[in-house]
Design an enzyme around this catalytic site. Sequence first.
Site, mmCIF file in Angstrom:
data_model
loop_
_atom_site.group_PDB
_atom_site.id
_atom_site.type_symbol
_atom_site.label_atom_id
_atom_site.label_comp_id
_atom_site.label_asym_id
_atom_site.label_seq_id
_atom_site.Cartn_x
_atom_site.Cartn_y
_atom_site.Cartn_z
ATOM 1 N N HIS A 99 -87.385 1.837 -37.525
ATOM 2 C CA HIS A 99 -86.592 0.804 -38.181
ATOM 3 C C HIS A 99 -86.597 0.932 -39.697
ATOM 4 O O HIS A 99 -86.040 0.084 -40.387
ATOM 5 C CB HIS A 99 -87.100 -0.578 -37.761
ATOM 6 C CG HIS A 99 -86.899 -0.861 -36.304
ATOM 7 N ND1 HIS A 99 -87.387 -1.996 -35.683
ATOM 8 C CD2 HIS A 99 -86.259 -0.157 -35.336
ATOM 9 C CE1 HIS A 99 -87.070 -1.959 -34.392
ATOM 10 N NE2 HIS A 99 -86.379 -0.854 -34.162
ATOM 11 N N HIS A 154 -84.006 7.460 -27.911
ATOM 12 C CA HIS A 154 -83.716 6.910 -26.589
ATOM 13 C C HIS A 154 -83.733 7.986 -25.502
ATOM 14 O O HIS A 154 -83.968 7.678 -24.336
ATOM 15 C CB HIS A 154 -82.377 6.179 -26.611
ATOM 16 C CG HIS A 154 -82.455 4.831 -27.248
ATOM 17 N ND1 HIS A 154 -81.707 3.756 -26.843
ATOM 18 C CD2 HIS A 154 -83.219 4.364 -28.273
ATOM 19 C CE1 HIS A 154 -81.995 2.693 -27.585
ATOM 20 N NE2 HIS A 154 -82.911 3.056 -28.470
#
Length: 714
Positions: free
Chosen positions: A259, A94
């Site tokens: 993920h 992020h």
Amino acid sequence: MSNEKKCPVMHEGNTSAGTAHMAWWPDALNLDILHQHGPKTNPFGDDFDYHEALQTLDIAALKKDMHHLLTDSQAWWPADWGHYGGLMIRMAWHAAGSYRIADGRGGAGTGNQRFAPLNSWPDNVNLDKARRLLWPLKKKYGNTISWADLIVLAGTIAYENMGLKTFGFAFGRKDIWHPENDIYWGAEKTWLGKDRYESSDQTSLNDPLAAVEMGLIYVNPQGVDGKPDPLKTAIDIRVTFSRMAMNDEETVALTAGGHTVGKCHGNGQADKLGPEPEAATVEEQGLGWINNTSRGIGRDTVSSGLEGAWTTHPTKWDNGYFYMLFNHEWELQKSPAGAWQWEPVSIKEEDKPLDVEDPSKRCTPIMTDADMALIKDPIYKKISEYFYQNPDYFSEVFARAWFKLTHRDMGPKTRYFGPDVPKETLIWQDPIPEGPKNYDIAAVKEKIKATGLSVSEMVSTAWDSARTFRGSDFRGGANGARIRLSPQKDWAGNEPERLQKVVSLLEKIAKDSGASIADVIVLAGNVGIETAAKANGIDVSIPFAAGRGDATDAMTDADSFAPLEPLHDAYRNWTKEEYGVSPEKLMVDKAQLLGLTAVEMTVLIGGMRVLGTNYGGRNHGVFTDREGVLSNDFFVNLTDMGLMWKPASKHHYEIIDRKTGAKKWTATRVDLVFGSNSILRAYAEVYAQDDNKEKFVRDFVKAWTKVMNADRVG
């Protein structure tokens, strides 16, 4: 009656995030972004050199400590499955994922995730905990490691710890000490607002934005506008990832690789969370989203609101993500926090991931709408199938994409440091060969003078070559002389016909003298300025360091340079077309990207005008009868109260002699703002003074040299 005393200081006078000036006059030209990272905010001052400090960093010891930290679970914020890998990867992701190619801003290169607004974005919920978990390492290694480097290193080491062979890592990111108020994240005033599209078309996202909603890094994991529809989400993914410099294969690899480990957190009620860090109470000590009504940690953590892991082994790098995605049917369900997520219709017990705290329990895995897009969008599905069938290839593509994600905003390899810097040079690093240094600079300057090129032609070409530099991601600039290559040689703002004339003459000089074309272009600009200063009776010798290299077409990813094309240039008094933002605001934005202060911007504008460098030879703002002479005439005449200014059109003005009524000059808004804005006028008055004629020339030369060398390291 209240016993509270009146505020003993000017109300919020020195603590308010806003300024009284902009509150009263919101349309005023705000110059604050040109000074926000000055020495007053930096606790180290001007003497500290981070790259020197890096030389003393014990990298092996730091990496060893990082590996230990990943499995050293803390009671105040316990690690899922006893491993902080997923959390550290999300933090690094992020931080890096805020980068966008349109203006090069965002990214992990400054440690900006420590400050508002990023530290309080909804998509960054609980990443404040990840940074606090890193504090013992920052405390131990101190000035030898920046927060910016530490954050990215944590994510990279996490992948290594879980079994991925990473592509490499480079130190060299310098911390900032103040929020980056220059970055436009969107006009919305509410989190997850979406007033950033020009139409209902999902591809009409306003430039320079990349994220689809205010406060998100990429896309809404529940679907477009929170409504699950994988095909619509695929459109959002393709738009936002392309604006972050990723192609379809890299996009699938990053989504899947991100993920493969970790989990989503939504086992609780989101409305029980306290305010974000910037709004939290003082006793929370900079932590946000605290759940003071229930446990709120471990398995009961709420972050995104979705709940569950993607794979069977969330602390291991494997091909489990694609196994899970392709070997189950998926149906929509709601998480305990009320968020939409996809869950398998049926699944074997042994394929379920373990509970993060109790290994005797297993939990249902999930997929986000973005994950489902990877098997619903036909292009993404084809790539996903290939990755599933070729796990080694997937690992390699992901490792390279992760390196690109976390290093894209660092600029050329010359800015990299450390033992893990990859030997391979990648096309997105805008490679430039080292240029020659051992040639006769004085002889080259004499040959340039003999070409008969005008001051305007020499200065304009050098400026156009250097002005592409962006301090946001260190791309562009004069080094490499890419102005002579596609696409830059054909950009309208570079005046291709004039450019070709100048470059053809300078290329011959470069060939004959053994200098690089890049060096000769900059030298020609210097010759023009020195000539113009001498015409004003002032002898200057512009500092010059040889060694720029010449890039080739093979070294240039032409498509990636499209965002660097100048669509406006206040210094040459030109805009390609009319924009929703005023020309003077565009000028300030570009000055910040060039790393200029307001004073440097001012002196450069004044000098460029009198040198006659306006685009197409236009006369707007050329307030002098001695065009081509480096004088302070622009400022002298701008501040002359014997003149008055009258609008001729929306952005153009006529300057009239008050006594005779005769039109003397024409100007643009960019010219006149240096007389109308109180701060800029103060600078203009300095340069208009009779005793500052030489100061003006010296300051112009200094600012010019700064721009010409902006892309040089060391």
